[in-house]
Design an enzyme around this catalytic site. Structure first.
Site, PDB file in Angstrom:
ATOM      1  N   ARG A 199       0.825  -1.221   0.000  1.00  0.00           N
ATOM      2  CA  ARG A 199       0.000   0.000   0.000  1.00  0.00           C
ATOM      3  C   ARG A 199       0.857   1.268   0.000  1.00  0.00           C
ATOM      4  NH1 ARG A 199      -5.153  -1.121   4.007  1.00  0.00           N
ATOM      5  NH2 ARG A 199      -6.452  -1.976   2.361  1.00  0.00           N
TER       6      ARG A 199
ATOM      7  N   LYS B  27     -15.724 -16.605   3.571  1.00  0.00           N
ATOM      8  CA  LYS B  27     -17.186 -16.653   3.706  1.00  0.00           C
ATOM      9  C   LYS B  27     -17.949 -16.170   2.481  1.00  0.00           C
ATOM     10  CE  LYS B  27     -17.447 -15.649   8.617  1.00  0.00           C
ATOM     11  NZ  LYS B  27     -17.815 -14.434   9.364  1.00  0.00           N
TER      12      LYS B  27
ATOM     13  N   GLY C 234      -6.416  -7.840   0.596  1.00  0.00           N
ATOM     14  CA  GLY C 234      -5.105  -7.978   1.231  1.00  0.00           C
ATOM     15  C   GLY C 234      -4.552  -9.398   1.152  1.00  0.00           C
TER      16      GLY C 234
ATOM     17  N   GLY D 196     -12.233  -3.930   1.407  1.00  0.00           N
ATOM     18  CA  GLY D 196     -13.642  -3.532   1.526  1.00  0.00           C
ATOM     19  C   GLY D 196     -14.044  -2.518   0.462  1.00  0.00           C
TER      20      GLY D 196
HETATM   21  P1  AMP Z   1     -11.336 -13.390   2.980  1.00  0.00           P
HETATM   22  O1  AMP Z   1     -10.881 -12.319   3.921  1.00  0.00           O
HETATM   23  O2  AMP Z   1     -12.796 -13.663   3.035  1.00  0.00           O
HETATM   24  O3  AMP Z   1     -10.813 -13.192   1.583  1.00  0.00           O
HETATM   25  O4  AMP Z   1     -10.717 -14.728   3.536  1.00  0.00           O
HETATM   26  C1  AMP Z   1      -9.353 -14.980   3.579  1.00  0.00           C
HETATM   27  C2  AMP Z   1      -9.104 -16.129   4.509  1.00  0.00           C
HETATM   28  O5  AMP Z   1      -9.818 -17.252   4.071  1.00  0.00           O
HETATM   29  C3  AMP Z   1      -7.650 -16.533   4.556  1.00  0.00           C
HETATM   30  O6  AMP Z   1      -7.149 -16.286   5.838  1.00  0.00           O
HETATM   31  C4  AMP Z   1      -7.677 -18.025   4.251  1.00  0.00           C
HETATM   32  O7  AMP Z   1      -6.844 -18.773   5.116  1.00  0.00           O
HETATM   33  C5  AMP Z   1      -9.121 -18.398   4.493  1.00  0.00           C
HETATM   34  N1  AMP Z   1      -9.532 -19.588   3.751  1.00  0.00           N
HETATM   35  C6  AMP Z   1      -9.466 -19.782   2.445  1.00  0.00           C
HETATM   36  N2  AMP Z   1      -9.898 -21.019   2.128  1.00  0.00           N
HETATM   37  C7  AMP Z   1     -10.233 -21.627   3.280  1.00  0.00           C
HETATM   38  C8  AMP Z   1     -10.756 -22.891   3.599  1.00  0.00           C
HETATM   39  N3  AMP Z   1     -10.977 -23.805   2.664  1.00  0.00           N
HETATM   40  N4  AMP Z   1     -11.011 -23.153   4.906  1.00  0.00           N
HETATM   41  C9  AMP Z   1     -10.777 -22.227   5.845  1.00  0.00           C
HETATM   42  N5  AMP Z   1     -10.292 -20.998   5.599  1.00  0.00           N
HETATM   43  C10 AMP Z   1     -10.014 -20.697   4.328  1.00  0.00           C
END
Ligand code: AMP
Length: 389
Positions: A36, A197, A347, A370
């Site tokens: 950044r 999620k 990130g 975000g």
């Molecule tokens: P986000 O902030 O929603 O993009 O999520 C990123 C996080 O999702 C990272 O810390 C990854 O470790 C986690 N992640 C990705 N795939 C999986 C999975 N199959 N199970 C658990 N965590 C995950």
């Protein structure tokens, strides 16, 4: 309404306030992930070349409206000073008599204001605080795309005090690339979504469904889609309350006749995230899926190679752990080698690109998490609106 770009402003011999997003990870007093900061340096260099004074301002972390050494921008000052090879003075605060004196004097030329969030008024978009910040400068430049979805004093409130205001080079570039996704993407245009999620990605899923030529879903969020289809997902991350929505999204993709790819194999582990192995199809009851498997990576890669434009947000597995990073890394490499204009946002996803060592080959690494999601959901960002003239 239009916004101006920094090179349309006359900044010669002016005091220029540059709001940047230097909210970066710091460990033991050192910046550990400078993407950044590096991304905003061209704007700072441009201002430095003709302005009388460069006043840089950022937030860092969540100090809760109180001064604290833990959230000082001192390590950021050290990094910026080295990167610019010019002295940078860290002001003791972001407003107040001492800061006013610093901006009045001809020297130092570059001042980094101390963490804006040491004042609770920043996040409240307080009028008096906005006025106090605005009083420091003649010209306002916002280059903080990562904070553009926040209506805070430094991103929104203070802009109304300036006639001369514009987007910095980084903010402008972000708007160009992300704006192009919404208005006229090169086709085929694909989106790769991952991360933990579904609930964080609903807005973007809904906006992009009508625009993409293929949707590739991996990471934790894939298991909600797989479970909704009746697949065995073991103990993988699932959002039960999103199962219906997941089915609706899959149905919409089908109705549009676009490829909608979910993982067909997985790197799984036991509940202690140990003993990794690869499985095809259903995940056994006591295992959890932590990465896409090689067949999935191949299928995703085939779509990526066809694309002329690709957006990627969210890692495809728990890439921070080496055993579960292979899928994400291989997709990063395929994307880097593809002919597509590649835009990577968030990130974690940018960190995955760096881990894969392919950052030079990605067209645009967005600095927004975000902010990118909100922009692509079609929402107006307060930090952008505040620049409209
Ligand atoms: P986000 O902030 O929603 O993009 O999520 C990123 C996080 O999702 C990272 O810390 C990854 O470790 C986690 N992640 C990705 N795939 C999986 C999975 N199959 N199970 C658990 N965590 C995950």
């Amino acid at each position: 309404m239009a916004i101006r770009k920094i090179d349309e402003l006359n900044i010669k011999d002016k005091r220029v306030f540059v709001r940047v997003d230097f909210n970066v990870p710091i460990e033991q007093g050192r910046v550990t992930e400078p993407h950044r900061i590096d991304s905003a340096l061209p704007t700072i260099r441009l201002v430095l070349s003709s302005a009388k004074k460069v006043i840089i301002a950022s937030h860092l972390g969540r100090p809760g409206g109180k001064k604290s050494a833990e959230w000082s921008l001192a390590p950021v000052r050290d990094y910026v000073e080295q990167a610019l090879a010019t002295p940078v003075t860290l002001a003791p605060d972001c407003i107040g008599a001492e800061v006013e004196a610093l901006v009045r004097e001809p020297h130092p030329k570059i001042i980094l204001l101390e963490n804006l969030r040491f004042h609770k008024e920043e996040e409240k978009n307080d009028l008096d605080f906005s006025r106090a910040l605005a009083s420091l400068a003649d010209v306002y430049v916002n280059d903080a795309f990562g904070a553009a979805h926040r209506a805070h004093a430094s991103t929104a409130g203070m802009a109304s005090f300036f006639h001369e205001k514009a987007a910095g080079l980084l903010l402008f570039k972000e708007l160009e690339y992300l704006g192009r996704i919404l208005s006229s993407p090169e086709r085929p245009f694909i989106t790769i979504l991952g991360g933990a999620k579904v609930s964080d990605k609903i807005g973007i899923l809904q906006t992009l469904l009508s625009k993409v030529d293929a949707l590739l879903i991996g990471g934790g969020m894939a298991y909600t889609f797989l479970k909704a289809r009746g697949a065995g997902v073991g103990k993988s991350l699932v959002e039960e309350e999103r199962l219906t929505l997941a089915l609706e999204i899959a149905a919409q993709a089908e109705a549009r006749g676009i490829p909608f790819l979910l993982p067909v194999d997985h790197v799984v582990a036991d509940t202690a995230k140990k003993n990794p192995s690869t499985v095809e199809g259903d995940i056994p009851p006591d295992f959890l899926g932590l990465d896409i498997g090689p067949k999935t990576a191949d299928q995703f890669s085939t779509e990526i190679r066809k694309a002329r434009m690709a957006l990627w947000n969210g890692p495809l597995g728990m890439f921070e752990v080496n055993e579960f990073s292979r899928g994400t890394i291989s997709i990063a490499k395929t994307l880097a080698e593809s002919r597509a204009i590649s835009i990577v946002a968030g990130g974690d996803t940018v960190a995955a690109i760096t881990k894969a060592g392919v950052e030079e080959k990605i067209t645009h690494l967005s600095t927004g998490g975000g902010a990118t999601l909100e922009f692509l959901e079609g929402r107006k960002l307060p930090g952008i609106q505040a620049l409209e003239t």
